[in-house]
Design a protein around this motif. Structure first.
Motif, PDB file in Angstrom:
ATOM      1  N   LEU A 176     -56.220  14.332 -42.943  1.00 53.48           N
ATOM      2  CA  LEU A 176     -55.169  14.176 -43.940  1.00 53.48           C
ATOM      3  C   LEU A 176     -54.716  15.573 -44.342  1.00 53.48           C
ATOM      4  CD1 LEU A 176     -56.872  11.402 -46.081  1.00 53.48           C
ATOM      5  CD2 LEU A 176     -55.218  11.119 -44.222  1.00 53.48           C
ATOM      6  N   ILE A 177     -53.403  15.801 -44.357  1.00 53.88           N
ATOM      7  CA  ILE A 177     -52.853  17.128 -44.616  1.00 53.88           C
ATOM      8  C   ILE A 177     -51.800  17.032 -45.711  1.00 53.88           C
ATOM      9  CG2 ILE A 177     -51.822  19.171 -43.556  1.00 53.88           C
ATOM     10  CD1 ILE A 177     -52.366  17.712 -40.819  1.00 53.88           C
ATOM     11  N   GLU A 178     -52.024  17.760 -46.773  1.00 51.59           N
ATOM     12  CA  GLU A 178     -51.089  17.801 -47.898  1.00 51.59           C
ATOM     13  C   GLU A 178     -50.614  19.244 -48.062  1.00 51.59           C
ATOM     14  OE1 GLU A 178     -51.236  17.153 -52.750  1.00 51.59           O
ATOM     15  OE2 GLU A 178     -52.849  16.358 -51.519  1.00 51.59           O
ATOM     16  N   PRO A 179     -49.314  19.458 -48.310  1.00 54.48           N
ATOM     17  CA  PRO A 179     -48.839  20.832 -48.473  1.00 54.48           C
ATOM     18  C   PRO A 179     -49.356  21.459 -49.765  1.00 54.48           C
ATOM     19  CG  PRO A 179     -47.058  19.298 -48.941  1.00 54.48           C
ATOM     20  CD  PRO A 179     -48.240  18.481 -48.453  1.00 54.48           C
ATOM     21  N   LEU A 180     -49.593  22.769 -49.701  1.00 54.76           N
ATOM     22  CA  LEU A 180     -49.908  23.544 -50.905  1.00 54.76           C
ATOM     23  C   LEU A 180     -48.628  24.262 -51.317  1.00 54.76           C
ATOM     24  CD1 LEU A 180     -53.374  25.230 -50.159  1.00 54.76           C
ATOM     25  CD2 LEU A 180     -52.895  23.432 -51.822  1.00 54.76           C
ATOM     26  N   GLY A 181     -47.725  23.544 -51.946  1.00 55.73           N
ATOM     27  CA  GLY A 181     -46.476  24.131 -52.415  1.00 55.73           C
ATOM     28  C   GLY A 181     -45.352  24.105 -51.391  1.00 55.73           C
ATOM     29  N   GLU A 182     -44.201  24.586 -51.812  1.00 58.75           N
ATOM     30  CA  GLU A 182     -42.999  24.514 -50.989  1.00 58.75           C
ATOM     31  C   GLU A 182     -43.005  25.488 -49.819  1.00 58.75           C
ATOM     32  OE1 GLU A 182     -39.385  24.552 -53.228  1.00 58.75           O
ATOM     33  OE2 GLU A 182     -40.107  23.042 -54.634  1.00 58.75           O
ATOM     34  N   ALA A 183     -43.868  26.498 -49.843  1.00 53.09           N
ATOM     35  CA  ALA A 183     -43.946  27.462 -48.746  1.00 53.09           C
ATOM     36  C   ALA A 183     -44.800  26.938 -47.585  1.00 53.09           C
ATOM     37  CB  ALA A 183     -44.509  28.788 -49.249  1.00 53.09           C
TER      38      ALA A 183
END
Length: 147
Positions: free
Chosen positions: A65-72
């Motif tokens: 499972l992969i979730e972004p750490l912010g918009e970058a």
């Protein structure tokens, strides 16, 4: 080079917590690893174990499972196009990451960047989906303590 073991299927999610609940409550996953941040890659990840073969037990491919750490985050764009998330990549193991990279490049495949440490603590690289039948493919050096 030979096709190695399928290590995991990467799934992008807007919420690791919601995805953990789905894999536990809907899919019946029994082993869900603790989520952790990979700031160098701009993501938070969590591995869900799957059974090995028809006989059951652990040791099968994992769901990452992969979730972004912010918009970058490099997967921010994926979520912009797929707000609910979805399958992102397949990951296969190889015994020697540098030999595998040279082999793919020798085949004219576009390798995305240099080998770097991935979520399992081993070297990885990605091969462009246009060169892999439409599937973003992660190549991972087999962990020394695996199998």
């Amino acid at each position: 080079m030979k096709l190695g073991r399928l290590n995991h299927i990467g799934v992008v999610t807007p919420s690791i917590e919601a995805s953990i609940a789905f894999w536990r409550d809907t899919m019946g996953a029994e082993v869900i690893r603790e989520p952790f941040d990979l700031p160098a890659q701009g993501v938070r990840v969590c591995f869900v174990d799957t059974p090995l073969g028809a006989a059951g037990g652990s040791g099968g491919p994992q769901i990452e499972l992969i979730e972004p750490l912010g918009e970058a985050s490099p997967i921010h764009g994926f979520l912009a196009k797929n707000p609910a998330g979805g399958q992102h990549h397949l990951c296969f193991e190889v015994p020697d990451i540098h030999a595998a990279k040279a082999w793919f490049e020798g085949q004219g495949k576009k390798v995305l960047g240099e080998p770097r440490i991935g979520a399992h603590g081993t070297l990885i690289f990605f091969v462009h989906p246009k060169d892999m039948g439409g599937v973003l493919t992660e190549i991972m050096e087999t962990p020394k303590d695996a199998h």
